[in-house]
Design an enzyme around this catalytic site. Sequence first.
Site, short mmCIF file in Angstrom:
data_model
loop_
_atom_site.label_atom_id
_atom_site.label_comp_id
_atom_site.label_asym_id
_atom_site.label_seq_id
_atom_site.Cartn_x
_atom_site.Cartn_y
_atom_site.Cartn_z
CE LYS A 127 -4.09 -2.18 0.83
NZ LYS A 127 -3.76 -3.59 1.02
C1 LIG Z 1 -4.45 -4.75 0.74
C2 LIG Z 1 -3.68 -6.00 0.71
C3 LIG Z 1 -3.96 -7.03 -0.19
C4 LIG Z 1 -5.12 -6.96 -1.16
O1 LIG Z 1 -4.97 -5.93 -2.09
P1 LIG Z 1 -6.21 -5.43 -2.97
O2 LIG Z 1 -5.71 -4.32 -3.77
O3 LIG Z 1 -7.26 -5.02 -1.98
O4 LIG Z 1 -6.65 -6.60 -3.77
C5 LIG Z 1 -3.13 -8.13 -0.20
N1 LIG Z 1 -2.09 -8.24 0.66
C6 LIG Z 1 -1.80 -7.28 1.55
C7 LIG Z 1 -0.65 -7.47 2.48
C8 LIG Z 1 -2.56 -6.12 1.61
O5 LIG Z 1 -2.26 -5.15 2.48
#
Ligand SMILES: *Cc1c(COP(=O)(O)O)cnc(C)c1O
Length: 464
Positions: free
Chosen positions: A112
């Site tokens: 993120k």
């Molecule tokens: C947010 C997240 C996901 C999923 O990502 P999306 O974009 O919501 O599909 C997978 N792994 C981790 C560690 C995350 O923080």
Amino acid sequence: MQYVSTRGQAPKIGFEEAMLTGLATDGGLYVPETWPQLSQEEIAGLAGLSYEEVAFRVMKPFIGEAFTDAELKGIIERAYSGFRHVARVPIVQIGPNDWLLELFHGPTLAFKDVAMQLIGQLFEASLARSGRNVTIVGATSGDTGSAAIEAFRGRKGVEVFILYPDGRVSDVQRRQMTTPDDANVHALAIDGDFDDAQARLKDMFNDHTFRDSVGLAGVNSINWARVLAQAVYYFTAAVALGAPGRKVSFTVPTGNFGDIFAGYVAKSMGLPIDRLVIATNQNDILHRTLETGAHTCETVQPSVSPSMDIQISSNFERLLFELYDREGTAVVQLMDDLKWAGGFELSQGALERLKFGFSSARASEEQTLATIRATLEQTEEVVCPHTAVGIHGARVVERDPTVPMVVLATAHPAKFPDAVEQACGIRPELPRHMADLFDRPERITRVANDLEAIKAIVAGEAVA
Ligand SMILES: *Cc1c(COP(=O)(O)O)cnc(C)c1O
């Protein structure tokens, strides 16, 4: 570049507006009016460039004239200067033709950060120019919230509220949200699950009076600028493995469908991606959709990969818009059925198109833990449970063995130490810059799963 809503009713807007508002006024999500193309020569020309330079070339056509080239380059430089790996998102080999794309070298140890650090810089540049204030409200299953708080803490003109499901995020995730002491960041523990938090967030955006009165801005994974930032690493990884001369496939641990939709964006721009594999945990609505054509919500089952404990996969709406020939009215119908009947059936044509580019796989809890163990034994790599869901998916899905498979490693294992220890007996340590996380004091505001109660807190602190 202009942006249109997936529901076809909101006016077209530019990049900056789409970034600042998040959700469109008709409840839809913004998508670019057309997909800009990079030629094979332009893609080949990305080889050997810095991450920042690739980011500039990939994102520029979507951003248009919203920022000058010099401004955008400065924004990108600042966004990634806090990453602790010079490659920003390095790839690591874990099998004969299998790779991990490590997306967790940013400040909060999950992918993120790649988008959120960029958004923090984009917002700051945009707000400084207009003199506006905004109130950012986000819902998180854990990682978005910490990344948002880290990206916006102490920034002028921005007040940040993050709703997270009380008791359903890891201790590291919670502490990353509750220990920053900047006055403009607020972590709200909601009595509910992630879907409740996300639903209340959407309710706030759909209350236009409230939305305007506090200058609401969204940085959830539905924010177009986030999806765009994530498209960049598909290019760096694919080019490092031989694109455009060679096709590459990706497996993406998926919850809200943001990260994998970014792969679809890269492919739509001309990157030769063979398969995009949707990897789910036991909350497998997307896997079931591919298997049966029926997109039906069940209740969320908490798992060892909590950032994917989701049934309502918001960004899937963007793909639906594509699968239904960009017909806003078709999307409205599907979203109504989802809201009022708990699901919908894809048309035969839409399902065929979906399967043309995407595959899917599901990992049970046991398979996830076994994959962490097996990966350690085979490669000496300790992986987080989300990444393990991806590695499992890449192993079980039907694939062309001559095409490199890249699994997105979405978080650092130290973010989920209990699951990792349970799986393989090793408790991964936090990196040095976070070693004192458990000594810092926490600030938590608890709130009921109640729209008015949440609005009162947000309005009470907002500066707009
Ligand atoms: C947010 C997240 C996901 C999923 O990502 P999306 O974009 O919501 O599909 C997978 N792994 C981790 C560690 C995350 O923080």
